[in-house]
Design an enzyme around this catalytic site. Structure first.
Site: not given
Length: 421
Positions: A18, A107, A362
């Site tokens: 980001h 993650h 996704d």
């Protein structure tokens, strides 16, 4: 450290999920090649998010801009800088009190914090698949050189999603390497065909429909699913690879397992080949067919080897060195870690709790991973090719050897010893 791939064709990527932009610096691209954004954008578009209902809804155009290293559309031999602006970044999706408390399951939040003592607060930072934009841009440059100089073709496609397979293992064919239908496919498949089976990119109508339905089912349940991507490299010269520690399959494995969400790599017959006796698995040598006259000009820079193999369980590589046969391998991708379901896990302060993750992700990454796998294959091959060309150039300056087997052997992009004599 850790953001550069290659020794002769070196690619350094930058950027987080980001931040303002992502991109790369490419060093070692041969000068004098025509290159504009139009050569790179098609692969960027294939990789970008928001392509269908079974990919993340994040809407990025991923427009690539060449910043340096070319003039009037010609490569200068100097570093090529490329960038893509993040136009649809939404760090606020991650800046809420709940997600700030938890390292997201599977993650990189926790491991990055352990390594650096700090982590990106939005998205996955450098571990995000957004980082692969630089790889795809660099790979498009590598591909153009490989295609123009050696006629090399690289095509990847989705070969499984969950338990739905393009070529399911059977007692007769525990590995696709022994399946005539698969072997015919990798000789003929092209990107146009692969993309005609959007959005899954599995080149079989019935299998593609099954896979799409499976992904949609997991998406609707706020869950995710993994799969595999198979890649073939055709017309690759023999002699590439640097034994012992930099064997060509080892470098391909390094490249593929550096892609986010990868968990497995197999080449040639792979794990299925472990079930086949050597009498079947061995690849006998045969005389290589002549190059068709219509292709002789295209392949003039890379003479075809005099021998090839009758079968190709080796996947085009033997002893860590390419043998001239098609190179093919498969990469396994895990289910995307971020899902919409609430998950029981622990906070950074070691307290039990429930995380409900937010963001746009996704439900299955393999359709968008196809151009990333192609890019990393191209970067691996061009790096090995440039290393071998340097070796062959140095060798060509020596007096030819007399009465030895290598005297007639073809070289990568140059004369044979016999031709020089």
């Amino acid at each position: 450290m850790g953001s550069t791939f290659g020794q002769h064709f070196r690619v350094t990527t930058y950027g987080e999920s980001h931040c303002l932009s992502v991109g790369c610096i490419v060093e070692g691209c041969p000068p004098g090649m025509e290159l504009t954004e139009a050569d790179i954008q098609p692969q960027m578009t294939r990789r970008r998010p928001g392509q269908s209902s079974i990919t993340t809804p994040r809407n990025e155009k991923d427009r690539v801009e060449i910043q340096s290293g070319t003039e009037f559309g010609i490569t200068l031999g100097t570093p090529i800088g490329m960038r893509v602006m993040n136009e649809n970044q939404r760090p606020k999706d991650y800046g809420n009190s709940t997600m700030d408390l938890y390292p997201r399951p599977s993650h990189a939040d926790w491991t990055y914090l352990e390594k650096y003592g700090v982590k990106a607060s939005s998205g996955g930072g450098r571990s995000s698949a957004r980082e692969t934009i630089g790889r795809v841009a660099a790979g498009a440059i590598a591909e153009k050189y490989l295609r123009l100089a050696h006629g090399i073709e690289i095509v990847a496609f989705v070969s499984s999603v969950g338990n739905e397979y393009l070529f399911p293992p059977t007692p007769t064919h525990p590995t696709p390497a022994t399946n005539p239908e698969f072997l015919k496919m990798i000789e003929e498949i092209n990107r146009e065909t692969v993309d005609s089976f959007a959005p899954v990119r599995c080149p079989n109508k019935e299998a593609s429909e099954r896979m799409e339905k499976l992904v949609a089912d997991f998406r609707d349940r706020q869950d995710s699913i993994g799969g595999t991507v198979t890649c073939v490299i055709r017309n690759c010269p023999s002699g590439l690879g640097e034994p012992c520690f930099d064997k060509l399959e080892a470098m391909l494995a390094h490249a593929m397992l550096s892609i986010p969400a990868t968990k497995a790599f197999e080449i040639g017959s792979g794990f299925g080949g472990c079930q086949i006796p050597g009498s079947i698995h061995n690849d006998p040598f045969i005389k290589a067919p002549a190059v068709p006259p219509s292709q002789s000009g295209l392949y003039a820079a890379a003479p075809r080897p005099r021998l090839t193999t009758k079968t190709n369980n080796s996947g085009g590589i033997q002893g860590g060195i390419s043998n001239g046969a098609p190179i093919y391998f498969t990469v396994g991708f895990k289910p995307p870690a971020t899902i919409g379901q609430a998950q029981h896990t622990a906070t950074y302060d070691e307290e039990d709790g429930v995380l409900e993750a937010k963001g746009r992700h996704d439900p299955c990454v393999v359709p968008r991973a196809v151009p990333i796998v192609e890019a990393m294959a191209a970067l691996t091959i061009i790096d090995s090719l440039l290393a071998q060309q340097a070796r062959q150039t140095a060798r060509s300056l020596l007096p030819p050897l007399k009465g030895v087997v290598p005297a007639k052997h073809t070289v990568v992009g140059g004369e044979t010893a016999a031709e020089k004599a």
